[in-house]
Design a protein around this motif. Structure first.
Motif, PDB file in Angstrom:
ATOM      1  N   ARG A  52       0.856  -1.057  -0.010  1.00 19.97           N
ATOM      2  CA  ARG A  52      -0.354  -0.168   0.098  1.00 19.97           C
ATOM      3  C   ARG A  52       1.038   1.312  -0.019  1.00 19.97           C
ATOM      4  O   ARG A  52       0.983   2.265  -0.707  1.00 19.97           O
ATOM      5  N   ALA A  53       1.592   1.121   0.651  1.00 19.39           N
ATOM      6  CA  ALA A  53       2.829   2.447   1.022  1.00 19.39           C
ATOM      7  C   ALA A  53       3.835   2.424   0.005  1.00 19.39           C
ATOM      8  O   ALA A  53       3.712   3.680  -0.918  1.00 19.39           O
ATOM      9  N   ILE A  54       3.942   1.321  -1.023  1.00 19.66           N
ATOM     10  CA  ILE A  54       4.472   1.531  -2.048  1.00 19.66           C
ATOM     11  C   ILE A  54       3.893   2.473  -3.097  1.00 19.66           C
ATOM     12  O   ILE A  54       4.158   3.182  -3.681  1.00 19.66           O
ATOM     13  N   VAL A  55       2.913   1.700  -3.402  1.00 16.46           N
ATOM     14  CA  VAL A  55       2.172   1.867  -4.747  1.00 16.46           C
ATOM     15  C   VAL A  55       1.604   3.482  -4.224  1.00 16.46           C
ATOM     16  O   VAL A  55       1.675   4.592  -5.132  1.00 16.46           O
ATOM     17  N   MET A  56       1.186   3.720  -2.979  1.00 18.23           N
ATOM     18  CA  MET A  56       1.004   5.130  -2.873  1.00 18.23           C
ATOM     19  C   MET A  56       2.183   6.112  -2.979  1.00 18.23           C
ATOM     20  O   MET A  56       1.685   7.282  -3.335  1.00 18.23           O
ATOM     21  N   PHE A  57       3.545   5.540  -2.654  1.00 16.24           N
ATOM     22  CA  PHE A  57       4.344   6.630  -2.736  1.00 16.24           C
ATOM     23  C   PHE A  57       4.808   6.950  -4.519  1.00 16.24           C
ATOM     24  O   PHE A  57       5.257   8.216  -4.716  1.00 16.24           O
ATOM     25  N   GLY A  58       4.397   6.000  -4.519  1.00 21.51           N
ATOM     26  CA  GLY A  58       4.605   5.362  -6.539  1.00 21.51           C
ATOM     27  C   GLY A  58       4.355   6.216  -7.176  1.00 21.51           C
ATOM     28  O   GLY A  58       3.869   7.690  -7.743  1.00 21.51           O
ATOM     29  N   LEU A  59       2.745   7.095  -6.438  1.00 22.52           N
ATOM     30  CA  LEU A  59       1.616   7.314  -7.397  1.00 22.52           C
ATOM     31  C   LEU A  59       2.050   8.862  -7.140  1.00 22.52           C
ATOM     32  O   LEU A  59       1.829   9.876  -8.413  1.00 22.52           O
ATOM     33  N   HIS A  60       2.530   9.320  -5.966  1.00 19.96           N
ATOM     34  CA  HIS A  60       3.125  10.768  -5.730  1.00 19.96           C
ATOM     35  C   HIS A  60       3.428  11.589  -6.114  1.00 19.96           C
ATOM     36  O   HIS A  60       4.161  12.479  -6.634  1.00 19.96           O
ATOM     37  N   PHE A  61       4.849  10.678  -6.790  1.00 19.51           N
ATOM     38  CA  PHE A  61       6.081  11.103  -7.296  1.00 19.51           C
ATOM     39  C   PHE A  61       6.002  10.707  -8.371  1.00 19.51           C
ATOM     40  O   PHE A  61       5.922  11.893  -9.206  1.00 19.51           O
ATOM     41  N   VAL A  62       4.952   9.651  -9.185  1.00 17.03           N
ATOM     42  CA  VAL A  62       4.333  10.505 -10.773  1.00 17.03           C
ATOM     43  C   VAL A  62       3.615  11.119 -10.907  1.00 17.03           C
ATOM     44  O   VAL A  62       3.552  12.207 -11.827  1.00 17.03           O
ATOM     45  N   ALA A  63       3.063  11.639 -10.136  1.00 16.86           N
ATOM     46  CA  ALA A  63       1.817  12.792  -9.722  1.00 16.86           C
ATOM     47  C   ALA A  63       2.648  14.136 -10.644  1.00 16.86           C
ATOM     48  O   ALA A  63       2.906  14.981 -11.236  1.00 16.86           O
ATOM     49  N   ARG A  64       3.690  14.102  -9.581  1.00 16.95           N
ATOM     50  CA  ARG A  64       4.169  15.464  -9.229  1.00 16.95           C
ATOM     51  C   ARG A  64       5.404  15.279 -10.641  1.00 16.95           C
ATOM     52  O   ARG A  64       5.716  16.697 -10.790  1.00 16.95           O
ATOM     53  N   MET A  65       5.932  13.717 -11.235  1.00 15.62           N
ATOM     54  CA  MET A  65       6.632  14.072 -12.257  1.00 15.62           C
ATOM     55  C   MET A  65       5.750  14.869 -13.350  1.00 15.62           C
ATOM     56  O   MET A  65       6.281  15.175 -14.717  1.00 15.62           O
ATOM     57  N   ILE A  66       4.884  14.456 -13.475  1.00 16.49           N
ATOM     58  CA  ILE A  66       4.208  14.346 -14.693  1.00 16.49           C
ATOM     59  C   ILE A  66       3.512  15.735 -14.700  1.00 16.49           C
ATOM     60  O   ILE A  66       3.117  16.206 -15.887  1.00 16.49           O
ATOM     61  N   GLY A  67       3.115  16.525 -13.715  1.00 15.20           N
ATOM     62  CA  GLY A  67       2.436  17.720 -13.574  1.00 15.20           C
ATOM     63  C   GLY A  67       1.124  17.608 -13.033  1.00 15.20           C
ATOM     64  O   GLY A  67       0.160  18.374 -13.482  1.00 15.20           O
ATOM     65  N   ARG A  68       0.784  16.312 -12.508  1.00 12.72           N
ATOM     66  CA  ARG A  68      -0.542  16.095 -11.801  1.00 12.72           C
ATOM     67  C   ARG A  68      -0.918  15.906 -10.644  1.00 12.72           C
ATOM     68  O   ARG A  68       0.229  15.949  -9.924  1.00 12.72           O
ATOM     69  N   THR A  69      -2.343  16.669 -10.557  1.00 14.26           N
ATOM     70  CA  THR A  69      -2.171  16.800  -8.793  1.00 14.26           C
ATOM     71  C   THR A  69      -2.414  15.038  -8.711  1.00 14.26           C
ATOM     72  O   THR A  69      -2.683  14.420  -8.794  1.00 14.26           O
ATOM     73  N   TYR A  70      -1.541  15.043  -6.675  1.00 24.46           N
ATOM     74  CA  TYR A  70      -2.210  13.718  -6.475  1.00 24.46           C
ATOM     75  C   TYR A  70      -3.301  13.367  -5.378  1.00 24.46           C
ATOM     76  O   TYR A  70      -3.556  14.437  -4.162  1.00 24.46           O
ATOM     77  N   ASP A  71      -3.537  12.298  -5.384  1.00 29.67           N
ATOM     78  CA  ASP A  71      -5.489  12.359  -4.573  1.00 29.67           C
ATOM     79  C   ASP A  71      -4.643  11.137  -3.614  1.00 29.67           C
ATOM     80  O   ASP A  71      -4.607  10.039  -4.250  1.00 29.67           O
ATOM     81  N   MET A  72      -5.078  11.528  -2.473  1.00 27.75           N
ATOM     82  CA  MET A  72      -5.036  10.277  -1.607  1.00 27.75           C
ATOM     83  C   MET A  72      -5.849   8.943  -1.428  1.00 27.75           C
ATOM     84  O   MET A  72      -5.044   8.115  -1.342  1.00 27.75           O
ATOM     85  N   MET A  73      -7.158   9.342  -1.900  1.00 23.46           N
ATOM     86  CA  MET A  73      -8.612   8.531  -1.807  1.00 23.46           C
ATOM     87  C   MET A  73      -8.267   7.382  -2.746  1.00 23.46           C
ATOM     88  O   MET A  73      -8.520   6.616  -3.100  1.00 23.46           O
ATOM     89  N   THR A  74      -7.719   7.969  -4.267  1.00 21.33           N
ATOM     90  CA  THR A  74      -7.203   7.825  -5.089  1.00 21.33           C
ATOM     91  C   THR A  74      -5.991   6.470  -4.916  1.00 21.33           C
ATOM     92  O   THR A  74      -6.716   5.412  -5.600  1.00 21.33           O
ATOM     93  N   ALA A  75      -4.782   6.996  -4.463  1.00 21.95           N
ATOM     94  CA  ALA A  75      -3.692   6.002  -4.702  1.00 21.95           C
ATOM     95  C   ALA A  75      -4.299   5.187  -3.573  1.00 21.95           C
ATOM     96  O   ALA A  75      -4.212   3.779  -4.157  1.00 21.95           O
ATOM     97  N   LEU A  76      -4.872   5.630  -2.513  1.00 22.98           N
ATOM     98  CA  LEU A  76      -5.269   3.909  -1.537  1.00 22.98           C
ATOM     99  C   LEU A  76      -6.133   3.402  -2.619  1.00 22.98           C
ATOM    100  O   LEU A  76      -6.350   2.145  -2.446  1.00 22.98           O
ATOM    101  N   SER A  77      -7.375   2.871  -3.235  1.00 24.23           N
ATOM    102  CA  SER A  77      -7.654   2.743  -3.660  1.00 24.23           C
ATOM    103  C   SER A  77      -7.120   2.002  -4.971  1.00 24.23           C
ATOM    104  O   SER A  77      -7.601   0.435  -5.210  1.00 24.23           O
ATOM    105  N   LEU A  78      -6.192   2.251  -5.545  1.00 27.68           N
ATOM    106  CA  LEU A  78      -5.887   1.459  -6.803  1.00 27.68           C
ATOM    107  C   LEU A  78      -4.842   0.636  -5.661  1.00 27.68           C
ATOM    108  O   LEU A  78      -4.971  -0.915  -6.336  1.00 27.68           O
ATOM    109  N   ALA A  79      -4.084   1.051  -4.858  1.00 25.93           N
ATOM    110  CA  ALA A  79      -3.322  -0.288  -4.129  1.00 25.93           C
ATOM    111  C   ALA A  79      -4.142  -1.169  -3.484  1.00 25.93           C
ATOM    112  O   ALA A  79      -3.871  -2.542  -3.758  1.00 25.93           O
ATOM    113  N   ALA A  80      -5.358  -1.006  -3.011  1.00 23.29           N
ATOM    114  CA  ALA A  80      -5.811  -1.870  -2.438  1.00 23.29           C
ATOM    115  C   ALA A  80      -6.890  -2.518  -4.209  1.00 23.29           C
ATOM    116  O   ALA A  80      -6.638  -4.044  -3.131  1.00 23.29           O
ATOM    117  N   VAL A  81      -7.086  -2.583  -5.082  1.00 18.99           N
ATOM    118  CA  VAL A  81      -7.599  -3.141  -5.723  1.00 18.99           C
ATOM    119  C   VAL A  81      -6.464  -3.841  -6.545  1.00 18.99           C
ATOM    120  O   VAL A  81      -6.299  -5.073  -7.117  1.00 18.99           O
TER     121      VAL A  81
END
Length: 536
Positions: free
Chosen positions: A47-76
């Motif tokens: 869970r932490a790795i997926v959420m951390f990875g999404l956070h940095f990918v969002a920063r890299m491509i200039g998109r906003t990061y939503d914690m609940m979206t990242a949490l849901s993706l990790a769960a799926v």
């Protein structure tokens, strides 16, 4: 926390070295992925790795990061790989905590306007404390049903301990990394620095031990029904959705209502459970008044039956206190689990008020019998003795001792085994321990002489695990039981239950349930009708 500290620390270090952003992100994600592999890729790590990875990918491509979206993706992603994770306590604890911080904390913690002047510093400290308490309360509310479903209790002290543990964890992590990096070439400095972590970990250990021993450190509420958990979660979802529009008073009332519903228990009838303890005995009785009793609790085929079966079952039933524990006789398969209960009773476990033993003569008292008395006194449990004719009442339930008579002397522990007769309205039950031989003959003569039984008995707990030498034909005809329960282990070396005994029960047209086949057997009765529930 480890992944965030390592990932963010490495990211800032590479930024200071002017490493290109995209390369920086790929390096950081690669490092934390390796860290996850090193730690075993548990549910919380993924869970932490997926959420951390999404956070940095969002920063890299200039998109906003939503914690609940990242949490849901990790769960799926986890559930696609292993759908049964949805029943795993670690998965539910980890994802539940983050969901609570995202959805419930903003409802419980309302930001105040920052005052100006000298009051500002004090406000900042109070502000942080309120935020920490709100976060802790939110996580506790979400994790409460998980605790109750899996462990039947909630460590209430954990809310306060987390206020100490979580802030200091960062120090432990950074200092531990410093010791690890410098220990090879600066051992003296690393050893001095390690004292800081030793002190913090000592505080952790002592705090947890103090919480465990506290009388009210754990709330034993029992295992809730599925519908209770579902309605409770629905109420929290509604609170997270509309809570910001509610006043503080209504929020508190809503939470109290949800907690009351989750912990509601309806004890409206007498229930008797013969636990599946293998080759041994363990019988739990709950009166209609909600009082709890235990007859025996031991096993020779299952190790540490007290910790692994008696305590978990009693907690699942919401038992905080046992009014009395009866030990029918001093054989290990009837009392070794009770020793565990006594040890835990004065350390924040289930409290035992009375230990009740058969009232036998001095020459019949073995070392095991005397040891039970000493252990009970060490743990501040009252020891009482019961003999023929003595009884106690709880509501409409009356329990009478039929055997042994006072100062009964024998060299065979089975012969002095405590025999208890329970009457509740029209329901009658007889619990015979391991009584056999002369003890069974004495019991039969007393029943014939006293006419204590009111017609055929409803339930017979068959003596001595279904031994062929006990529960003879004459006694069965005298009792004429409708239902017989036998406690024994599968493939036991004694051949229990004995075919001759089963034939006698069949000839008596008695319905038989055996723990080795059915698991735990529970009998519910309102004093007239009987319902039998088996574990399998």
């Amino acid at each position: 926390m480890h992944i965030s500290i390592i990932g963010m620390g490495l990211y800032k270090l590479l930024m200071s070295l002017r490493v290109p952003n995209k390369l920086n992100v790929f390096i950081c994600i690669g490092v934390i992925w390796c860290y996850g592999i090193m730690t075993g890729m548990g549910a919380s790590a993924v869970r932490a790795i997926v959420m951390f990875g999404l956070h940095f990918v969002a920063r890299m491509i200039g998109r906003t990061y939503d914690m609940m979206t990242a949490l849901s993706l990790a769960a799926v992603l986890l559930l696609i790989e292993q759908p049964r994770y949805v029943e795993h306590s670690g998965f539910l604890f980890s994802f539940g905590a983050i969901a609570a911080l995202c959805l419930l904390t903003p409802v419980l913690w309302e930001k105040d306007r920052k005052p100006r002047g000298s009051v500002g510093k004090l406000w900042k400290s109070v502000h942080r404390m309120r935020q920490a308490l709100a976060s802790g309360a939110a996580v506790a509310l979400v994790q409460l049903p998980i605790h109750l479903v899996f462990y039947y209790q909630f460590p209430i002290c954990s809310i306060l301990i987390n206020l100490i543990v979580i802030p200091l964890s960062t120090i432990v992590m950074y200092n531990g990394m410093f010791c690890m990096l410098t220990g090879g070439f600066l051992p003296v400095i690393a050893r001095k620095a390690a004292y800081i972590n030793s002190a913090i970990l000592w505080v952790y250990e002592k705090s947890c031990m103090l919480c465990e021993k506290a009388s009210y450190g754990n709330i034993i509420a029992g295992k809730p029904e599925r519908w209770q958990v579902e309605v409770y979660i629905l109420m929290l979802v509604i609170l997270s959705a509309v809570g910001k529009k509610m006043s503080s008073w209504w929020k508190i009332q809503w939470i109290i209502a949800a907690l009351a519903l989750l912990m509601f228990r309806h004890d409206g009838a007498l229930s008797i459970t013969v636990l599946d303890v293998g080759q041994g005995d363990g019988i739990y009785i709950r009166s209609e008044a909600g009082m709890h009793y235990l007859i025996d609790g031991g096993s020779t085929s299952k190790s540490d039956v007290g910790n692994y079966q008696l305590l978990p079952y009693l907690k699942s039933q919401g038992v905080k206190r046992l009014e009395a524990v009866f030990v029918t006789h001093a054989d290990g398969d009837h009392y070794n689990g009770i020793e565990t209960l006594m040890e835990a009773s004065d350390k924040g476990g289930i409290r035992i008020l009375d230990l009740i033993l058969p009232d036998i003569g001095e020459s019949a008292r073995s070392e095991a019998y005397e040891k039970l008395i000493r252990e009970a006194k060490e743990h501040r449990i009252d020891v009482k003795y019961m003999s023929r004719g003595q009884f106690f009442e709880n509501g409409e339930m009356r329990v009478t001792c039929l055997h042994p008579y006072e100062d009964y002397n024998t060299l065979d522990a089975n012969e002095y085994s405590l025999v208890l007769y329970l009457r509740y309205k029209n329901f009658q039950a007889l619990f015979t321990g391991d009584v056999e031989g002369e003890g069974e003959e004495e019991l039969k003569r007393y029943i014939e002489k006293s006419s204590i039984l009111q017609g055929p008995i409803s339930l017979l707990k068959v003596a001595h695990h279904g031994s062929g030498n006990s529960t003879g034909e004459d006694l069965l005809k005298l009792l004429d039981p409708q239902l017989a329960l036998i406690s024994c282990a599968e493939k036991n070396s004694y051949g229990h239950p004995h075919p001759d005994l089963l034939d006698r029960l069949e000839n008596q047209e008695c319905i038989v349930y055996i723990t080795k086949d059915k698991g735990a057997i529970t009998v519910h009765t309102d004093g007239r009708k009987i319902a039998v529930e088996t574990f399998r």
